[in-house]
Structure formats: C-alpha cells, structure tokens
Design a protein around this motif. Structure first.
Motif, PDB file in Angstrom:
ATOM      1  N   ALA A   1       0.820  -1.210   0.000  1.00 12.17           N
ATOM      2  CA  ALA A   1       0.000   0.000   0.000  1.00 12.17           C
ATOM      3  C   ALA A   1       0.856   1.262   0.000  1.00 12.17           C
ATOM      4  O   ALA A   1       0.369   2.344  -0.346  1.00 12.17           O
ATOM      5  CB  ALA A   1      -0.928  -0.001   1.213  1.00 12.17           C
ATOM      6  N   SER A   2       2.123   1.128   0.387  1.00 11.92           N
ATOM      7  CA  SER A   2       3.045   2.262   0.404  1.00 11.92           C
ATOM      8  C   SER A   2       3.810   2.398  -0.908  1.00 11.92           C
ATOM      9  O   SER A   2       4.749   3.192  -0.996  1.00 11.92           O
ATOM     10  CB  SER A   2       4.035   2.112   1.568  1.00 11.92           C
ATOM     11  N   GLY A   3       3.414   1.620  -1.911  1.00  5.08           N
ATOM     12  CA  GLY A   3       4.029   1.749  -3.231  1.00  5.08           C
ATOM     13  C   GLY A   3       5.181   0.813  -3.509  1.00  5.08           C
ATOM     14  O   GLY A   3       5.854   0.943  -4.542  1.00  5.08           O
ATOM     15  N   TRP A   4       5.423  -0.157  -2.611  1.00  4.92           N
ATOM     16  CA  TRP A   4       6.494  -1.113  -2.846  1.00  4.92           C
ATOM     17  C   TRP A   4       6.078  -2.132  -3.889  1.00  4.92           C
ATOM     18  O   TRP A   4       4.891  -2.468  -4.015  1.00  4.92           O
ATOM     19  CB  TRP A   4       6.883  -1.812  -1.546  1.00  4.92           C
ATOM     20  N   ARG A   5       7.049  -2.669  -4.615  1.00  2.30           N
ATOM     21  CA  ARG A   5       6.793  -3.663  -5.647  1.00  2.30           C
ATOM     22  C   ARG A   5       6.927  -5.068  -5.068  1.00  2.30           C
ATOM     23  O   ARG A   5       7.844  -5.348  -4.312  1.00  2.30           O
ATOM     24  CB  ARG A   5       7.765  -3.494  -6.815  1.00  2.30           C
TER      25      ARG A   5
ATOM     26  N   HIS B   1       9.141 -11.327  -1.422  1.00  2.00           N
ATOM     27  CA  HIS B   1      10.230 -10.444  -1.824  1.00  2.00           C
ATOM     28  C   HIS B   1       9.629  -9.105  -2.230  1.00  2.00           C
ATOM     29  O   HIS B   1       9.007  -8.980  -3.291  1.00  2.00           O
ATOM     30  CB  HIS B   1      11.021 -11.041  -2.991  1.00  2.00           C
ATOM     31  N   MET B   2       9.774  -8.093  -1.367  1.00  2.00           N
ATOM     32  CA  MET B   2       9.256  -6.762  -1.620  1.00  2.00           C
ATOM     33  C   MET B   2      10.423  -5.808  -1.878  1.00  2.00           C
ATOM     34  O   MET B   2      11.486  -5.918  -1.262  1.00  2.00           O
ATOM     35  CB  MET B   2       8.436  -6.267  -0.429  1.00  2.00           C
ATOM     36  N   GLU B   3      10.204  -4.852  -2.792  1.00  2.00           N
ATOM     37  CA  GLU B   3      11.248  -3.909  -3.162  1.00  2.00           C
ATOM     38  C   GLU B   3      10.715  -2.491  -3.093  1.00  2.00           C
ATOM     39  O   GLU B   3       9.609  -2.206  -3.562  1.00  2.00           O
ATOM     40  CB  GLU B   3      11.742  -4.213  -4.575  1.00  2.00           C
TER      41      GLU B   3
ATOM     42  N   ARG C   1      15.172  -3.867   0.000  1.00  2.00           N
ATOM     43  CA  ARG C   1      14.336  -5.032  -0.271  1.00  2.00           C
ATOM     44  C   ARG C   1      14.090  -5.787   1.034  1.00  2.00           C
ATOM     45  O   ARG C   1      14.963  -5.855   1.897  1.00  2.00           O
ATOM     46  CB  ARG C   1      14.955  -5.945  -1.323  1.00  2.00           C
ATOM     47  N   VAL C   2      12.895  -6.318   1.158  1.00  3.13           N
ATOM     48  CA  VAL C   2      12.470  -7.069   2.334  1.00  3.13           C
ATOM     49  C   VAL C   2      12.058  -8.458   1.866  1.00  3.13           C
ATOM     50  O   VAL C   2      11.240  -8.597   0.957  1.00  3.13           O
ATOM     51  CB  VAL C   2      11.285  -6.381   3.035  1.00  3.13           C
TER      52      VAL C   2
END
Length: 261
Positions: A41-45, A55-57, A64-65
């Motif tokens: 929701a914060s714009g991460w891919r 895998h979030m970027e 990256r998380v």
C-alpha cells in the motif's frame, strides 16, 4: 507468496475466538501480510515468485524485504543501501519474530526520517527496561526478563545491535543489525519491541508457554478485516500525501490587496 494478498479473514459473520497475548515478543510470528500489505500500500513492488519466498522492493529499489519461513535459518531479511558513506546494510529477524515488531522496522522504511536525533535506548527505558554493562557490551532487559536488546562489540571491533527473547521453549527468535544499519530504523524496532500493548493471535496460533498471558476475545471476520484495512488505508493516504504535487498559493501584491471603488 505473491498471490497471498490480504483478502480479509474469511466470509460470514460468525464470531471467532482469538487471544490477546502479552508480552508481544513471545506471541509467535503471526501473519506475514501484516508487513507485506502495508509495504504494498506504500508503493512497494512485489517481486515474489509463485510458490517462493516473499520479496518486496522499495520504489527507488534501494531496499528489499524478504521472508522465507520454510528454509533454515529462514525468517526476515532487510537489505538496503545508501548513497553516502555507510553503503549497504542488513537486518535479520528470525521467523518467529512477531510481525508487529518486524513492522516497527519495515513501516519506518516508508516514512521520511525524523529531524530528531534517534536513540535506541529511550523506548526501552520508558518501559522500565533494566540497562547495564556486561564487559564492553551494553544490554537492556525487559521487566519480566523475557526479552533483551544488546549493543555489542564484535571481535573485529565493530559495534552491532542484537535482540531476542529468552524462553523455556525452543521456538524463540533473535534479531541482528549490521553496524551501518541506520539508527532511526533500529529505534523504530526497539519501540515496537518494548511496547506493552498486547497483540492478537487466532486460536491455535498461540505458543504454549508459562511466560505469556492471554485474554480470550471473540471477533467477527468483518471486524478483523476492518482493522487490517484501516492500516492499509493509512499507508495509502501517507503515500499519496508524500507524492502529490503541492500547488503554490498565489502571492498577494506588495502593500496588500487594494479594493477598487
């Protein structure tokens, strides 16, 4: 994990039994979507592969998380880089780290950095954690002695932050931060670590431990979904506010406005 986006807790309105758990550090991992959907929701891919780990970027690709619960040692890993001297940094949190505590770190990645100088110890001391030196290391322990945070010097002379829980079971967790991890992120983590607020877990997901306290509560799926949606909505609103263009107000003429007669 890519397709496991938050869809609420199910259909129907029959109340379900959940538990409020204290201390939160011993509540178990929880639902990883608490972290991932806020980032989304914060714009991460979402770079996750079907059937693979989360895998979030970040939008600028600087952070990256990942979350890999089914491999050893597994758990959460946060990797970032800065354009300045610190370069790359990393944080590692075990798979049983409560998602609310993980979110203390990951939520902070989506917010502008505060102008105030960060201090990791302040949130712990505000909750009456006991602080002391052990050799060259400085350690803080929760009032019930189950949870700790440590500023430790390695054999190479580098200082690093570590945290974890001391349990009578084998399902504890630990977290570590490389020496160049931005301090404001470590402070965000310690704030959630020390929070006295309980966290909620569904029936069957509460660890068996004499060191935790629980309160049974009955909630409907729509209530649970609304609570999660409120968190997502807040993330979207904050992202929109940061990214929306600001329209400059017209300047009044020198000497103030004149009224035509």
């Amino acid at each position: 994990m890519r397709k496991k986006q938050w869809q609420g807790w199910g259909s129907g309105e029959q109340a379900e039994q959940h538990y409020l758990v204290q201390p939160r550090a011993l509540a178990g991992g929880g639902d990883f979507r608490y972290v991932s959907e806020f980032l989304r929701a914060s714009g991460w891919r979402d770079r996750s592969k079907t059937g693979g780990p989360l895998h979030m970027e970040s939008p600028d690709r600087a952070v990256r998380v990942t979350f890999a619960p089914h491999v050893r040692p597994g758990g959460w890993a946060v990797h970032g880089r800065t354009g300045g001297a610190p370069g790359e940094w990393s944080a590692y949190l075990g798979p049983q780290t409560p998602v609310e505590i993980v979110a203390g770190l990951t939520d902070a990645l989506t917010r502008p950095r505060s102008a105030h100088a960060p201090t990791v110890w302040a949130p712990l001391q505000e909750q009456n954690w006991h602080t002391r030196f052990e050799g060259r290391d400085y350690i803080a322990t929760s009032p019930d002695t189950t949870t700790w945070m440590q500023y430790r010097y390695s054999h190479e002379g580098e200082a690093m932050w570590r945290a974890g829980v001391q349990t009578q079971q084998s399902d504890g967790w630990a977290a570590s931060f490389t020496p160049n991890t931005p301090i404001h992120l470590v402070q965000a983590f310690s704030t959630e670590l020390a929070s006295p607020d309980p966290v909620m877990r569904p029936r069957g997901s509460v660890p068996v431990s004499p060191q935790i306290r629980t309160w049974s509560v009955s909630v409907t799926p729509s209530e649970l979904g609304a609570w999660q949606q409120a968190r997502i909505t807040a993330a979207r609103a904050a992202t929109w506010a940061r990214n929306s263009p600001r329209t400059a107000l017209p300047h009044a003429p020198a000497g103030g406005a004149r009224t035509r007669r």
